[in-house]
Design a protein around this motif. Structure first.
Motif, PDB file in Angstrom:
ATOM      1  N   ILE A 132       0.592   6.911   8.592  1.00 38.09           N
ATOM      2  CA  ILE A 132       1.836   6.356   8.053  1.00 38.09           C
ATOM      3  C   ILE A 132       1.898   4.851   8.287  1.00 38.09           C
ATOM      4  N   THR A 133       1.686   4.433   9.539  1.00 35.40           N
ATOM      5  CA  THR A 133       1.763   2.999   9.828  1.00 35.40           C
ATOM      6  C   THR A 133       0.574   2.247   9.227  1.00 35.40           C
ATOM      7  N   MET A 134      -0.552   2.914   9.077  1.00 34.07           N
ATOM      8  CA  MET A 134      -1.699   2.265   8.439  1.00 34.07           C
ATOM      9  C   MET A 134      -1.380   1.943   6.978  1.00 34.07           C
ATOM     10  N   PHE A 135      -0.768   2.886   6.294  1.00 35.55           N
ATOM     11  CA  PHE A 135      -0.388   2.660   4.900  1.00 35.55           C
ATOM     12  C   PHE A 135       0.659   1.556   4.788  1.00 35.55           C
ATOM     13  N   LEU A 136       1.674   1.607   5.644  1.00 32.00           N
ATOM     14  CA  LEU A 136       2.727   0.602   5.584  1.00 32.00           C
ATOM     15  C   LEU A 136       2.180  -0.792   5.880  1.00 32.00           C
ATOM     16  N   ALA A 137       1.292  -0.887   6.874  1.00 33.58           N
ATOM     17  CA  ALA A 137       0.696  -2.183   7.200  1.00 33.58           C
ATOM     18  C   ALA A 137      -0.118  -2.714   6.038  1.00 33.58           C
ATOM     19  N   GLY A 138      -0.872  -1.829   5.401  1.00 32.60           N
ATOM     20  CA  GLY A 138      -1.664  -2.268   4.254  1.00 32.60           C
ATOM     21  C   GLY A 138      -0.826  -2.765   3.104  1.00 32.60           C
ATOM     22  N   MET A 139       0.336  -2.166   2.916  1.00 35.42           N
ATOM     23  CA  MET A 139       1.199  -2.561   1.807  1.00 35.42           C
ATOM     24  C   MET A 139       1.805  -3.942   1.992  1.00 35.42           C
ATOM     25  N   ILE A 140       1.973  -4.376   3.244  1.00 33.18           N
ATOM     26  CA  ILE A 140       2.565  -5.705   3.462  1.00 33.18           C
ATOM     27  C   ILE A 140       1.510  -6.759   3.783  1.00 33.18           C
TER      28      ILE A 140
END
Length: 481
Positions: free
Chosen positions: A316-324
């Protein structure tokens, strides 16, 4: 939504690429937590069932740069669709397999689909406005890593509810649908790179990769000093040197060695190797640690499903970090984002090394870990794409992904050797093995952080400047300027 007649808007392109990338990344890792189940169902031995992973790894390592190069030569869309078809056929064969040999062959076919990642990067660079490229590449890179982590989380519930063949039926349905969507909705590449894929360079590259990865895979059981492992490593080095010599002399090489020597390329490849060592070893061994029976004096005795839930914050946090990452990179630079990601990841490894006795500590560590690798993985992919001309995007990003995979194989083997160096009478590792192993991965991340300092500050070749004139994306880029 189109930018020119018959040419889809880049949002449509991104949606199609995302569907293919997510299903590919799930197939990478879904089988990892349930190998014992597959071993029992197919009545095979532990050493044999590990080839379900090894066959995929070897095939992906060989085909990822080859498919990337093929996309540069004959068209990224065509090869992207072909890669998705290979994933679908391999998943179908695996779902129907009643024999471990057939399953291993199916996994090798799935490895051909490893080319979707460099091909997706190339399509993004061809089709997106210049200011959108970095963010899109980062998002796709984070989806790849997050999807791989999500596969570990989802494997237990899927097997528990439907049985292990559905680890392949579900991805098969998704990859087949993605292939159809890609065929009808993706634009064809506006430019081509001259040349062809030579047979000898491809064979030599395959040879040293196979020798290296088989040696690394057998080292934990046979020992790094065993004759078999040493011979394989010597063969890998010898064939690799021969491959480099052939590529240097070739008028149209499979891998341009001059490109590989560029500071922005070799430094990013070094970081990819070190990040691969740490990231994949953590992905593999954190669930193992969590599943360790509490009778060992550590661990949580979790089931496959429970351990998946404990590492759920990571994807979850990996995806969110990648998006920003794209927006953050525009403000502080991609090199700084890679460094930030490595430092955050290092904090998670420190927690795993020194504070892992409570569940909340594991949740905190996996949350931080996902964010750190999300930043590093995404910005690193953007750096390598921006470092080379568009005609070399596929092969450059393919080799970068390949090197990261090789790093993952090495890291998993090293971690296995360290963790199992001292076993208890019941066959479980001593807790000190995990402490030493996580500490070793922390040292690897520190080395990667120092490697970031070697990355040139220049952003490299401008995506807009290198794009062939007359494409829809060039018009959009010019309008954005």
């Amino acid at each position: 939504m189109t930018t020119e007649v018959g040419r889809p808007h880049h949002h449509v392109t991104f949606a199609v690429l995302t569907a293919g990338i997510v299903t590919y990344s799930l197939l990478q890792s879904l089988v990892t937590p349930v190998l014992p189940t597959i071993q029992s169902e197919l009545h095979t031995g532990r050493s044999t069932v590990t080839w379900v992973l090894t066959a995929y790894l070897l095939s992906a390592s060989i085909f990822t740069p080859i498919m990337g190069r093929a996309g540069d030569l004959i068209g990224k869309k065509r090869v992207f669709v072909a890669a998705l078809i290979a994933l679908s056929l391999g998943a179908l064969l695996a779902a129907l397999a009643t024999d471990v040999t057939v399953l291993i062959i199916a996994r090798a076919i799935q490895g051909i689909g490893g080319g979707v990642l460099p091909l997706a990067f190339g399509i993004v660079r061809d089709e997106f406005p210049r200011e959108k490229v970095s963010g899109a590449v980062g998002a796709i890179a984070s989806l790849t890593a997050a999807g791989g982590a999500a596969g570990i989380v989802l494997a237990g519930p899927i097997v528990g509810a439907l049985g292990y063949p559905w680890l392949f039926w579900l991805p098969m349905i998704l990859t087949a649908a993605s292939a159809v969507a890609a065929h009808f909705l993706l634009p064809e590449s506006p430019g081509r790179s001259p040349g062809r894929i030579g047979l000898l360079p491809a064979v030599l590259m395959s040879g040293w990769l196979v020798a290296l990865l088989v040696a690394v895979g057998r080292a934990p059981d046979r020992g790094w000093g065993s004759g078999e492992v040493i011979v394989l490593l010597v063969v890998a080095v010898g064939v690799a040197l021969a491959w480099i010599r052939v590529e240097k002399r070739s008028a149209r090489p499979l891998i341009d060695m001059a490109m590989m020597r560029q500071p922005a390329v070799w430094t990013n490849n070094l970081i990819a190797l070190l990040v691969g060592v740490a990231m994949y070893a953590l992905f593999a061994f954190v669930p193992v640690f969590v599943q360790t029976p509490t009778s060992a004096g550590y661990g949580f005795g979790a089931s496959v499903t429970q351990s998946g839930l404990m590492v759920l914050p990571q994807p979850i946090t990996m995806f969110l970090a990648g998006m920003i990452t794209g927006g953050l990179s525009r403000r502080i630079g991609e090199r700084a984002v890679v460094m930030l990601g490595l430092l955050v990841s290092l904090a998670s490894v420190a927690l795993l090394t020194f504070a892992r006795s409570e569940e909340w500590e594991l949740y905190l560590a996996t949350t931080i870990m996902g964010a750190g690798f999300g930043f590093a993985f995404s910005a690193m992919s953007s750096l390598i794409v921006g470092a080379v001309p568009p005609a070399q995007t596929g092969v450059a990003s393919g080799m970068n992904a390949n090197i990261r995979t090789v790093g993952g194989s090495i890291g998993t083997a090293l971690m296995a050797g360290v963790v199992t160096a001292d076993l208890r009478p019941d066959g479980l590792p001593e807790e000190a093995g995990y402490t030493n192993g996580f500490g070793m991965l922390g040292v690897t991340l520190v080395m990667a952080a120092f490697a970031v300092l070697l990355v040139p500050r220049s952003r490299g070749v401008s995506v807009a400047e290198c794009r062939p004139p007359g494409t829809a994306t060039t018009a959009m880029a010019n309008q954005a300027e």
